[in-house]
Design a protein around this motif. Structure first.
Motif, PDB file in Angstrom:
ATOM      1  N   ASN A  40     -68.060  20.197   6.408  1.00  0.00           N
ATOM      2  CA  ASN A  40     -67.325  21.436   6.674  1.00  0.00           C
ATOM      3  C   ASN A  40     -66.094  21.579   5.791  1.00  0.00           C
ATOM      4  N   SER A  41     -65.710  20.507   5.100  1.00  0.00           N
ATOM      5  CA  SER A  41     -64.518  20.539   4.248  1.00  0.00           C
ATOM      6  C   SER A  41     -64.760  21.253   2.925  1.00  0.00           C
ATOM      7  N   GLY A  42     -65.994  21.745   2.700  1.00  0.00           N
ATOM      8  CA  GLY A  42     -66.296  22.436   1.456  1.00  0.00           C
ATOM      9  C   GLY A  42     -66.968  21.556   0.431  1.00  0.00           C
ATOM     10  N   MET A  43     -67.389  20.365   0.831  1.00  0.00           N
ATOM     11  CA  MET A  43     -68.066  19.447  -0.074  1.00  0.00           C
ATOM     12  C   MET A  43     -69.520  19.304   0.349  1.00  0.00           C
ATOM     13  N   SER A  44     -70.428  19.388  -0.609  1.00  0.00           N
ATOM     14  CA  SER A  44     -71.847  19.255  -0.308  1.00  0.00           C
ATOM     15  C   SER A  44     -72.577  18.625  -1.493  1.00  0.00           C
TER      16      SER A  44
END
Length: 304
Positions: A40-44
């Motif tokens: 959810n922190s914007g890292m994938s």
């Protein structure tokens, strides 16, 4: 060529999913595996590996960190006509991409990227190796006019001296003629090596046919090119998508004044096995939940 595909996925944690699948036809079989890690922190991070029984190998991976994207794709193919060449092409290719988008001093939306591209095929003779750099700016003037500017540079080596002939640029103006009907006009000028190479004008609409659960897009384009023997070309295309609670369908048709045409039609549906019954849905999800309302109602009536 006709082929069938089957895939299954498993949610390992709240952030991680693994998947396996197989695609088969009379031209070969391809085994696939994939991994998705999404925070959810914007890292994938997503990766897929495909291996064909004829020996071809395809790998694709993408990493996203906030506004930064990095991806790597590699295909070790062959010159044979089989399922792998139909889906991924002939020969070998590699591509590494690094890019980012950001707000440029509250003036415009900016994007910057660099990539390495390699392709080699004895069958198609489509061989190249180059580096590409791109800088773009997008400025929305108001609700009706948007400006877009891109400048790029292609080179075969980092060590080559700067060459103006390798610079390409595109300037586009998009005018929203009718927001209610989704009608817009776009004019683009493309330059290469300091000279105008083509001018493209298009008229498009995203609301041609009004129907519940149906969405479409159509475009008519005229292109004037200094690089082609036939300098004027007209193109037209139409895309339609329909969905209900059971399935989704899409179609595409296009035609060109040079005689080329394309027609495609696709259907998509998911099947959920529950209580020895098969339920169809057009919704894509990591998991499904079904509630038997009839059973709940019957239990309430019996207890009363």
């Amino acid at each position: 060529i006709l082929f069938a595909r089957s895939m299954a996925s498993l949610k390992v944690t709240d952030a991680a999913i693994v998947a396996v699948g197989v695609t088969g036809s009379n031209s070969g079989t391809i085994a696939s595996s994939g991994f998705l890690w999404d925070l959810n922190s914007g890292m994938s991070l997503s990766s897929t590996i495909n291996y064909a029984n004829s020996g071809e190998f395809f790998f694709d991976s993408t990493l996203n960190i906030a506004n930064l994207t990095a991806s790597y794709r590699q295909y070790a193919g062959s010159e044979e006509a089989n399922l792998s060449s139909v889906l991924y092409g002939y020969g070998d290719y590699k591509r590494f991409y690094l890019g980012s988008s950001f707000n440029f001093f509250d003036f415009a939306q900016a994007r910057i990227s660099g990539s390495y591209n390699y392709n080699q095929s004895d069958l198609t003779n489509y061989n190249y190796e180059n580096y590409n750099f791109l800088l773009g700016l997008n400025k929305k003037i108001n609700n009706y006019v948007t400006l877009d500017f891109n400048v790029g540079y292609d080179t075969n080596s980092f060590y080559d001296s700067f060459d103006m002939d390798k610079v390409n640029a595109t300037f586009s103006v998009t005018v929203n003629l009718s927001p209610q009907k989704g009608i817009s006009y776009r004019s683009s000028v493309h330059a290469y090596g300091g000279e105008v190479s083509s001018v493209r004008n298009s008229l498009s609409s995203s609301k041609i046919i009004k129907m519940n659960n149906y969405y479409d897009y159509g475009e008519v384009t005229h292109t004037y090119s200094n690089l082609q023997a036939s300098q004027d070309q007209f193109d037209a295309s139409y895309t339609g998508n329909y969905s209900n609670q059971y399935l989704s369908a899409n179609g595409f048709i296009s035609g060109s004044s040079n005689g080329e045409s394309v027609v495609s039609l696709g259907f998509d549906s998911s099947q959920v096995l529950f209580d020895e019954d098969i339920h169809f849905t057009s919704e894509k999800s990591e998991s499904y939940g079904l509630i038997n309302l009839k059973s709940s109602s019957s239990s309430s009536d019996d207890s009363a």
